[in-house]
Scaffold this active site. Structure first.
Site, PDB file in Angstrom:
ATOM      1  CB  CYS A  81      -6.815 -13.751 -32.448  1.00 12.27           C
ATOM      2  SG  CYS A  81      -5.726 -13.226 -33.803  1.00 12.27           S
ATOM      3  CG  HIS A 190      -3.486 -16.520 -30.744  1.00 12.34           C
ATOM      4  ND1 HIS A 190      -4.661 -17.113 -31.141  1.00 12.34           N
ATOM      5  CD2 HIS A 190      -3.053 -15.781 -31.791  1.00 12.34           C
ATOM      6  CE1 HIS A 190      -4.929 -16.757 -32.387  1.00 12.34           C
ATOM      7  NE2 HIS A 190      -3.973 -15.940 -32.807  1.00 12.34           N
ATOM      8  CD  GLU A 192      -5.236 -19.541 -28.619  1.00 13.39           C
ATOM      9  OE1 GLU A 192      -5.346 -19.395 -29.837  1.00 13.39           O
ATOM     10  OE2 GLU A 192      -5.474 -18.619 -27.789  1.00 13.39           O
TER      11      GLU A 192
END
Length: 209
Positions: A81, A190, A192
């Site tokens: 990001c 992202h 994650e």
């Protein structure tokens, strides 16, 4: 088990990033210690918020030096990001320009879209021969949340180096969703927060270390 340093400079989703990296079998250390960050098999640079604020935090822990030293030695780095955005020369937000790490030429600017931020799931157009997206279906969606991005690639590629692998996405126009350039890789989305798709991408990166 590959060792991964998750750079703690006050601007990132450290808990969720660590959990995602743990999930794919990495030995993760959250740290701002240069020795640990330089010694790890891989370094992850997360980032949330404004470009200028992230750079301020990065400079406070001399993170730009850590990134530069790793890359100079061919040691892998993954930006996420705003951690991707700060790899470029500069960012412009609300008319304020801030210098980035300068690993890639280019400017991070506001997306040309009617609805901002770009928040939610979107597909990407992965680069041919991509390592990060290897084995991931073309219609796979990743989770984005941002209003700024790099919208053109400005690096001149000569005959002596392999061309970078560029992955694009669209929200009011094309923007860079991921870059793979030697030891330096980065994603605007992202991983994650992208569930199984993000885990697959992180596992690909870990396997490449």
């Amino acid at each position: 088990m590959k060792s991964v340093a998750l750079l703690d400079y006050g601007s990132g989703n450290l808990h969720s990033a660590k959990r995602a990296l743990d999930r794919v079998g990495a030995d993760v250390t959250v740290t701002a210690d240069p020795k640990i960050a330089l010694a790890a098999d891989g370094l992850v640079v997360p980032g949330v918020g404004a470009f200028a604020a992230c750079m301020e935090g990065l400079l406070a822990v001399k993170g730009e030096r850590i990134i530069g030293q790793r890359l100079a030695g061919g040691r892998p780095v993954l930006g996420i990001c705003v951690g991707m955005q700060i790899m470029f020369d500069r960012g412009v937000e609300f008319g304020v320009e801030a210098d980035g790490c300068g690993e890639w030429p280019g400017t991070v600017e506001r997306l040309q879209a009617d609805v901002l931020p770009h928040m939610g799931w979107n597909t990407v157009r992965a680069a041919p021969s991509s390592v990060l997206f290897d084995g991931i279906d073309a219609d796979t969606r990743f989770y984005f949340v941002h209003s700024y991005a790099t919208q053109k690639w400005e690096m001149d590629v000569g005959d002596t180096i392999a061309p970078p692998l560029l992955t694009w996405a669209d929200h009011g126009g094309d923007f860079l969703a991921a870059v793979e350039n030697g030891p330096l890789s980065a994603t605007q989305f992202h991983p994650e927060k992208s569930g199984d798709a993000g885990a697959a991408l992180l596992e690909n990166w870990i396997d490449s270390l």
